[in-house]
Design an enzyme around this catalytic site. Structure first.
Site, PDB file in Angstrom:
ATOM      1  N   ARG A 180       0.819  -1.220   0.000  1.00 30.92           N
ATOM      2  CA  ARG A 180       0.000   0.000   0.000  1.00 30.92           C
ATOM      3  C   ARG A 180       0.852   1.269   0.000  1.00 30.92           C
ATOM      4  NH1 ARG A 180      -5.370  -1.708   3.640  1.00 30.92           N
ATOM      5  NH2 ARG A 180      -6.317  -2.787   1.889  1.00 30.92           N
ATOM      6  N   TYR A 219      -6.087  -0.463  -6.988  1.00 25.47           N
ATOM      7  CA  TYR A 219      -5.464  -1.711  -6.513  1.00 25.47           C
ATOM      8  C   TYR A 219      -4.837  -1.571  -5.130  1.00 25.47           C
ATOM      9  CZ  TYR A 219      -0.991  -0.757  -9.290  1.00 25.47           C
ATOM     10  OH  TYR A 219       0.148  -0.281  -9.850  1.00 25.47           O
ATOM     11  N   GLU A 220      -4.655  -2.696  -4.505  1.00 31.17           N
ATOM     12  CA  GLU A 220      -4.232  -2.747  -3.095  1.00 31.17           C
ATOM     13  C   GLU A 220      -5.209  -2.007  -2.191  1.00 31.17           C
ATOM     14  OE1 GLU A 220      -2.154  -4.889  -2.815  1.00 31.17           O
ATOM     15  OE2 GLU A 220      -0.916  -4.854  -4.604  1.00 31.17           O
ATOM     16  N   GLY A 221      -6.473  -2.105  -2.520  1.00 32.47           N
ATOM     17  CA  GLY A 221      -7.513  -1.452  -1.711  1.00 32.47           C
ATOM     18  C   GLY A 221      -7.862  -0.091  -2.271  1.00 32.47           C
TER      19      GLY A 221
END
Lengths: 597, 597
Positions: free
Chosen positions: B297, B441-443
């Protein structure tokens, strides 16, 4: 693939319930235009957009236009020509044009609804017929009789299309710099030479002839913007009897590879001693250009609106279908493994933002179009003048806000889809790429902002703003005792009063320092847009309550209005603070200090 | 084509002058890490990024990865493998990894600077080495000894790469829904079966083996997120002595066609009874996943930062070169036909917004990385614990804000280019398309926001916020008598106090209604980000003034800080109002009222 269904119910609500289109039609003195006829037009436009244009949206993006270097020919994506032929056969190209040139004379507000549907269904395709409007306007206003006779009929019928050839490699905003030359040859015939870029529909295979409206300089032109003249330069020369002659020496030199609207032909056009005819007076081309431009600017705003609507419909469907996680307040869908994501407050925030900006923006835009109708067709000269001022005032707000909101709305739609929004399969990322052009062409948002605060406010001592505020105040007065509206009318009045004060403050500062106008411009435009939308949301609630629609419809309008006032209108706080901070923080830094050379 | 030059001067200012990296290195107990060494690393990283990676950015976009259906092979764009070989030879892949696995043990802050340069130069390429970091972290933390021995050395050396296989077609955020199964075969060997999607670098030709970290469910798994286990599944099976064996039954089934990062392989991965080994305890995979995720992140935030920097550099160059119109306060370039557009206040607004968000964002990010370093390497347990809390608190802010600002920054860069920004030739639209993945992406941003307000604030009674506010207050106290800072410190203190009150208010409301957390989340995250940036701008001015840099540098930091406080920090007003408006306006509307089904 993304889908599209024309939002006929909200379009009708906007036209009839909020804007009172039936009264408008009566004011325009057009006995033949009535609700029944317009409804039939809307139904048929919806059918055409949904079934003919929308299915071509993806192939337009995937294949795009193709350019043949040897011939200079441009081929539109598969199916585009067939759809255009149907559009022409259906008489759609001339929907709002004057009957004396073969048009159907429908009000501009009706044309705007058609444009919204067409552009939502297929923006790239929509650019082919769109550009003819500006050409028609310019020729109607400034063309000689023979030019009108020869060019207007096929442009209105759609058997030919038009272009606006303004931009050159070194000049876009600052047209005074343009280098294209026009040498007199005989009578009103000129030899036009130069290179134009970013010419939408400059070359294509949908129709046999293309009518270019070209800005160029005469040999005796004064320098700068006061030395620009307008010429009509057809792809195939045209005799005074309207018959098509030999190929003119104008040729497409390349098409651009773009982020989006791949199906729209964006051409480099090389004029090499092409035969052209002067439109209007020498050196008065900029005036004619603005006639083309104003019509196109409102149209680009509608493009943003259409894309927003399509993106919202798909995001909403996905948010109802996609099961992911549980509601924070307990399962809403206990029989399924997870709840649909529409239960999550932040997903609702994204959806309601889209809904509020789309339905409110639709009214902002249609209201501006209705002023064009009144300015053109009202019997009352004072009413015409007021409407003209108001249309001019609302044009940059509508163009810039609707296109900027299309960036936000398509952004939010992609976010609702998560990673699935980024891949081509779902078609949502295409909408975001397509939307990205709308804040750039026909004048960037920065240019709209300068137009609003400069020409449309400072130069007229706020004439447009005063008219608008008077309209809001009349509405507020009319509903003073209405308890259902009090929660909206009080903050709306507060914002309107603040808007007036902010305006006076900026104009006063600008009197001492002209940079203050530029420094305030974009924040002032957004501030204005959000206040205008607050008005339309208050009026939407009033109109819904006054209508015979179901309670659920009334509740939805009220809930969306509440969301708008609670969550979006406060953006004015940030814009106000930015405006009030003045020019100093923008102008202090020397250009070389922005970063390494 | 867009160009890139590593901003070494500002990177060094951020590291040494503002963050005091030299003192940090000393605190980490690494005698061998010093400014001279780090400077040499930065110079070489800049050279590599500028000369090897940046020139491959456009070919990566134009050609992209290609997929061969027959073999399931994926080929990276031309030049990508050669660049990766050089990267591996240069020892870059293991820059921040532990020396016992062949890494160089450099602090995470130094790795972050390398990542910024790599991703600015070529984001799509940068994704190939990036994903190994998470795999290494997970194996270091949870892997058995033989797994560490076999997998870590080639992953750190870059002779193999890693992946994170989390998402499935029906689940992204809600991993409890995943369907991939792992059946025990023998000892700690399992047979893994299922389909994973959106797997970055899932298949490619840069290295001979790929190490997949896969979330799956054991037969006896409890339902939901508590039943997830982590497995390592190599593309080629690996014997306990580390030798590569036969092909495992994992295969790429397709690659996605995406809006951007075309050079990055986004794979559908089919596991069909593939041999895998359990990492960590059964059913404890989610914990291990977060170890991978947190590292990734912060990295995605840096991706946004890198793209913003590149976009800004190109917009700035264009704004200095492009001549268009005259300054509102009279010609600034009278010998030329027009002034460069950097004279116009609104162009300056767009450039200064980028500059302020980039330079401030860089500090937000590096500060978070420095907390990771302290949490891992400090000798003082209390310091380690504080740093861990602070890193956790800053991670969602840094990820979400830096990526959201990359959308804004690349938007502004495109606007500065006008229509030229929309065409592929200038390479600016690619940056906007590439940036668009980073908020997903990655949340997504929504997930980061929930992480911040939920896990990182509500669940810990604001432990991270308290630590951060204490740091700000210590800084403010230290500079209480500094006249040059008064204009920044007073509003910063005001905002910090407001932030604390807003937080208490939201948590109190959430105690009565859990939807209040979700309703506030995204606005709360942005609000937090803007206040954090105000701190870094105040500290930047202090650090510049305390340094021996030229007056022009100090003035530029002060002018940018003034711009930030005057023009961007007021965005907190809108976010605050939205937070305070609560959940009601989001939750009132029934799902069916959002629009036609």
């Amino acid at each position: 693939m993304s889908t599209y269904k024309a939002p006929l119910d909200d379009l009708r609500f906007a036209l009839y319930d909020v804007l009172g289109a039936e009264a408008l039609f009566a004011r325009l003195g057009q006995a033949d235009v009535n609700r029944e006829l317009v409804d039939a037009v809307l139904d048929e436009a919806a059918r055409f957009s949904e079934t003919v244009l929308a299915p071509l949206n993806k192939v337009g993006d995937d294949i795009g236009c193709t350019y043949d270097k040897a011939s200079g020919d441009v081929t539109a994506p598969p199916g585009f020509k067939q759809a255009f032929d149907q559009f022409v056969e259906g008489g759609w190209t001339g929907l709002t044009n004057a009957p004396e040139h073969g048009g159907q004379g429908m009000p501009a507000v009706v044309g705007a609804v058609l444009t919204e549907m067409v552009d939502a269904a297929n923006l790239a395709w929509g650019n082919f017929p769109m550009l003819s409007h500006g050409a028609v306007k310019a020729l109607e206003t400034y063309g000689e009789d023979w030019q009108k006779k020869v060019f207007l009929e096929p442009l209105v019928a759609g058997t030919w299309t038009g272009t606006m050839c303004l931009t050159e490699p070194h000049c876009g905003t600052d047209l005074g710099l343009l280098k294209t030359r026009a040498e007199p040859v005989a009578d009103d015939t000129y030899s036009v030479t130069g290179t134009k870029i970013f010419i939408t529909a400059g070359e294509h295979d949908l129709v046999p002839n293309i009518v270019h409206l070209v800005l160029a300089k005469l040999p005796d032109a004064p320098p700068g913007a006061k030395g620009i003249s307008l010429f009509v330069v057809p792809k195939f020369k045209v005799a005074r009897d309207g018959s098509m002659g030999e190929r003119n020496s104008v040729r497409c030199g390349a098409i651009e590879h773009k982020m989006g609207i791949h199906g729209s032909a964006t051409c480099v056009m090389n004029f090499d001693g092409a035969e052209g005819y002067l439109v209007g007076a020498p050196h008065k081309g900029l005036q004619a250009m603005f006639v083309m431009m104003n019509s196109a600017r409102l149209g680009v705003g509608v493009q943003g609106l259409g894309l927003s609507e399509r993106a919202y419909q798909n995001a909403l469907r996905y948010a109802r279908e996609r099961l992911q996680s549980r509601s924070l307040s307990g399962p809403k869908n206990p029989e399924k493994p997870a709840d649909p994501i529409i239960v999550h407050p932040d997903v609702r925030r994204m959806l309601l933002s889209q809904k509020a900006l789309i339905e409110g923006g639709r009214l902002l835009s249609l209201h501006a179009y209705s002023q064009l109708d009144i300015a053109e067709k009202s019997q009352d000269p004072a009413e015409r003048e007021h409407a003209d001022i108001l249309a001019g005032f609302l044009t940059p707000i509508s163009k810039a806000c609707l296109t900027e909101w299309s960036i936000e709305n398509t952004y939010n739609a992609v976010q609702c889809f998560g990673g699935h929004g980024y891949i081509a399969e779902h078609g949502i990322e295409q909408l975001a790429r397509d939307a990205r052009i709308t804040t750039l062409y026909e004048g960037t948002t920065g240019i709209q902002s300068l137009d609003l605060i400069g020409r449309k406010t400072a130069a007229s001592q706020g004439a447009g703003l005063k008219l608008f505020l008077a309209e809001v105040e009349a509405f507020a007065k009319q509903h003073e005792g209405d308890e259902a509206l009090a929660e909206f009318i009080a903050p709306l009045r507060g914002k309107c009063s603040e808007w007036g004060k902010l305006t006076i403050d900026v104009l006063q500062r600008a009197a001492g320092n002209p940079e203050e106008l530029g420094a305030a411009s974009t924040d002032y435009l957004f501030y204005s847009g959000y206040v205008v939308l607050a008005y339309w949301w208050a009026r939407s609630v009033a109109a819904a309550n006054a209508s015979s629609r179901p309670q659920a419809f009334k509740d939805a309008k009220r809930d969306t209005a509440r969301f708008y006032f609670a969550r979006l209108l406060p953006r004015t706080l940030a814009h106000k603070a930015a405006i009030e901070s003045g020019a100093a923080s923008l102008m202090a830094m020397p250009a070389e200090a922005f970063g390494a050379e």
